[in-house]
Design a protein around this motif. Sequence first.
Motif: not given
Length: 327
Positions: A31-44
């Motif tokens: 439920g982390a995506f409900d508890h926080h606004d996880i809205d940015v993704f970074s990767g290489t």
Amino acid sequence: MKKRVALAFQGGGFPAGALGAGVVKYLVEKGAFDHHDIDVFSGTSAGALVASVCWGHKLRGRIEDAPEVLEKQWMHFASGLVPNAKVAQMAQLMGVIGQMNPMYRYASEHVVVPLMRQLMKDWVLTYIPVDELIELRDKSMRAPGLALGAAEVLKGEVKVFTEKDLCLEAILASGSLDEVNGITVIEEGPNKGIYCDGAWGTNPPINCLIDYGVDEIWLVEVFPKIREKVPETPGERKDRKDELWQNSLVEHELDDIDRLNRWLESGRLNNEDRKYRHIDVRKMPMTLDLPAGAALVNSASFIRQMIDYGYDQAKSLWVPPAGQKAA
């Protein structure tokens, strides 16, 4: 008000992608995506593939489907062609020796690399429908943030492709292993250039996340900081050099975050428009003592092991509040 969070995935071959898949599975299930606004993704590199899948699903409002897609993505090439690290080291050694033969170099450049590049294109598009996502992005009032790391070969510059730059070439550029699937050439537009794997310069992009107004960065690390023994074989020494190098890239970018926090705390930074905010960084460190060459191992059992490891270790990034039921 929910905290805005950026998820940052290091690249590093099959272990990195599988590990990231396990992390996302944990965060979705708990439920982390409900508890926080996880809205940015970074990767290489491999991390860019994980970040792009997450970004696409968040854009479509279907982040709950991302774990299944990520698992399929990283089991896609679980053929066992490289069943263990010893075989991987042997293949790397044979490749180095083979480069001394002009016929080998010709076959590699004109047959193997083009084949691998086409396979990677098909692989990317199977799990990241780029054209569909571009159309959705252009219609969205607030698209999630995306940062994919690459390196410009001739200019010697670090390149970060954002959500505005998303295209197949941007994803390929981040994972352009010159000896495997070749470099990526973008022939026109603002991102025109010749690119190789982003791990040469930023793995993953971190300091650019300042501009997304995030409160926290959750960093999924792939390269261990601590080793128990001195590397002895050529393969072990090469891998340890890569680990030290990749970790140093991360530490340099984290220094920028720390500097920002100190400037905000001391009042040295003019922040009247509240453009900047304090950013907390949470790390999921690599604690497994993976053998040299593990980045190339593609057996189903090993990839499954790394997915499970990512799932188990993700609690170092976030733990559900007491009394909260898993999603």
